[in-house]
Design a protein around this motif. Sequence first.
Motif, mmCIF file in Angstrom:
data_model
loop_
_atom_site.group_PDB
_atom_site.id
_atom_site.type_symbol
_atom_site.label_atom_id
_atom_site.label_comp_id
_atom_site.label_asym_id
_atom_site.label_seq_id
_atom_site.Cartn_x
_atom_site.Cartn_y
_atom_site.Cartn_z
ATOM 1 N N SER A 87 0.821 -1.213 0.000
ATOM 2 C CA SER A 87 0.000 0.000 0.000
ATOM 3 C C SER A 87 0.853 1.261 0.000
ATOM 4 N N GLN A 88 2.138 1.139 0.327
ATOM 5 C CA GLN A 88 3.023 2.304 0.378
ATOM 6 C C GLN A 88 3.941 2.419 -0.837
ATOM 7 N N LEU A 89 3.768 1.568 -1.809
ATOM 8 C CA LEU A 89 4.607 1.636 -3.007
ATOM 9 C C LEU A 89 4.106 2.747 -3.924
ATOM 10 N N TYR A 90 5.014 3.633 -4.323
ATOM 11 C CA TYR A 90 4.637 4.769 -5.165
ATOM 12 C C TYR A 90 5.852 5.278 -5.926
ATOM 13 N N VAL A 91 5.577 6.096 -6.918
ATOM 14 C CA VAL A 91 6.621 6.814 -7.644
ATOM 15 C C VAL A 91 6.219 8.275 -7.656
ATOM 16 N N ALA A 92 7.108 9.137 -7.168
ATOM 17 C CA ALA A 92 6.851 10.580 -7.204
ATOM 18 C C ALA A 92 7.237 11.100 -8.582
ATOM 19 N N LEU A 93 6.314 11.746 -9.250
ATOM 20 C CA LEU A 93 6.545 12.206 -10.622
ATOM 21 C C LEU A 93 7.307 13.530 -10.698
ATOM 22 N N ASP A 94 7.496 14.197 -9.558
ATOM 23 C CA ASP A 94 8.219 15.469 -9.585
ATOM 24 C C ASP A 94 9.736 15.286 -9.459
ATOM 25 N N GLY A 95 10.181 14.029 -9.331
ATOM 26 C CA GLY A 95 11.611 13.753 -9.275
ATOM 27 C C GLY A 95 12.211 13.813 -7.882
ATOM 28 N N ASN A 96 11.479 14.308 -6.928
ATOM 29 C CA ASN A 96 11.983 14.386 -5.552
ATOM 30 C C ASN A 96 11.773 13.058 -4.835
ATOM 31 N N GLU A 97 12.553 12.864 -3.777
ATOM 32 C CA GLU A 97 12.393 11.669 -2.947
ATOM 33 C C GLU A 97 11.729 12.079 -1.643
ATOM 34 N N TYR A 98 10.779 11.278 -1.201
ATOM 35 C CA TYR A 98 10.041 11.556 0.021
ATOM 36 C C TYR A 98 10.181 10.354 0.956
ATOM 37 N N ALA A 99 10.057 10.616 2.236
ATOM 38 C CA ALA A 99 10.234 9.557 3.231
ATOM 39 C C ALA A 99 9.122 8.510 3.148
ATOM 40 N N SER A 100 7.935 8.945 2.765
ATOM 41 C CA SER A 100 6.797 8.011 2.682
ATOM 42 C C SER A 100 5.779 8.540 1.690
ATOM 43 N N LEU A 101 4.805 7.722 1.421
ATOM 44 C CA LEU A 101 3.707 8.135 0.543
ATOM 45 C C LEU A 101 2.950 9.299 1.171
ATOM 46 N N ALA A 102 2.744 9.236 2.476
ATOM 47 C CA ALA A 102 2.029 10.318 3.166
ATOM 48 C C ALA A 102 2.785 11.634 3.037
ATOM 49 N N ALA A 103 4.123 11.577 3.128
ATOM 50 C CA ALA A 103 4.925 12.800 3.002
ATOM 51 C C ALA A 103 4.821 13.360 1.589
ATOM 52 N N ALA A 104 4.819 12.494 0.597
ATOM 53 C CA ALA A 104 4.693 12.955 -0.787
ATOM 54 C C ALA A 104 3.322 13.567 -1.031
ATOM 55 N N GLN A 105 2.289 12.949 -0.486
ATOM 56 C CA GLN A 105 0.938 13.492 -0.659
ATOM 57 C C GLN A 105 0.775 14.795 0.102
ATOM 58 N N GLU A 106 1.417 14.909 1.267
ATOM 59 C CA GLU A 106 1.344 16.146 2.049
ATOM 60 C C GLU A 106 2.029 17.296 1.306
ATOM 61 N N ALA A 107 3.082 16.963 0.578
ATOM 62 C CA ALA A 107 3.795 17.975 -0.204
ATOM 63 C C ALA A 107 3.095 18.254 -1.531
ATOM 64 N N ALA A 108 1.945 17.612 -1.752
ATOM 65 C CA ALA A 108 1.150 17.774 -2.970
ATOM 66 C C ALA A 108 1.933 17.373 -4.218
ATOM 67 N N ALA A 109 2.805 16.400 -4.054
ATOM 68 C CA ALA A 109 3.580 15.906 -5.189
ATOM 69 C C ALA A 109 2.706 14.956 -5.998
ATOM 70 N N PRO A 110 2.826 15.015 -7.309
ATOM 71 C CA PRO A 110 2.079 14.038 -8.110
ATOM 72 C C PRO A 110 2.736 12.658 -7.953
ATOM 73 N N VAL A 111 1.915 11.677 -7.573
ATOM 74 C CA VAL A 111 2.446 10.336 -7.326
ATOM 75 C C VAL A 111 1.626 9.295 -8.075
ATOM 76 N N VAL A 112 2.295 8.233 -8.470
ATOM 77 C CA VAL A 112 1.641 7.060 -9.038
ATOM 78 C C VAL A 112 1.707 5.993 -7.950
ATOM 79 N N THR A 113 0.558 5.636 -7.415
ATOM 80 C CA THR A 113 0.510 4.658 -6.317
ATOM 81 C C THR A 113 0.295 3.269 -6.901
ATOM 82 N N TYR A 114 1.340 2.686 -7.421
ATOM 83 C CA TYR A 114 1.224 1.382 -8.078
ATOM 84 C C TYR A 114 1.004 0.253 -7.076
ATOM 85 N N GLY A 115 1.338 0.456 -5.812
ATOM 86 C CA GLY A 115 1.071 -0.553 -4.790
ATOM 87 C C GLY A 115 -0.422 -0.759 -4.588
ATOM 88 N N ALA A 116 -1.177 0.333 -4.574
ATOM 89 C CA ALA A 116 -2.634 0.235 -4.449
ATOM 90 C C ALA A 116 -3.217 -0.471 -5.668
#
Length: 137
Positions: free
Chosen positions: A55-84
Amino acid sequence: MSMVGEFRQFIARGNVLDLAVAVVIGAAFGKIVTALVDGIIMPVVGLAMGGVDFSQLYVALDGNEYASLAAAQEAAAPVVTYGAFIQTIVDFLLVAFVIFLVVRAYNRLQKQEDEAPKPPAEDILLLREIRDQLKAR
């Protein structure tokens, strides 16, 4: 016939009620399967694959690295949640497999009913009775 009358006739057929019951039961069954996949199957699969939480597998499309999916979503980064997506595929496969088993069991029951020997026709019974009486002589 008026539109209201046609609608009443449509509802009264019974198939609509059967369909409504099937949809409600299907939705409840979907929740059960989702709970099974999310709570039991995917953690075991993740553990077998080295502790991966799907459920935590994702790819951030903005090129940045985030500690978790929640952190990427909090930063409003576009993510592909392929784990879901993987979990949803497992959900679908389980539901499809269970439906296959139910339909298979139903078809076997129908086949057994169709193969049940039919009682002989009345003329055959009459001919057998005549035969038995002639043998008795």
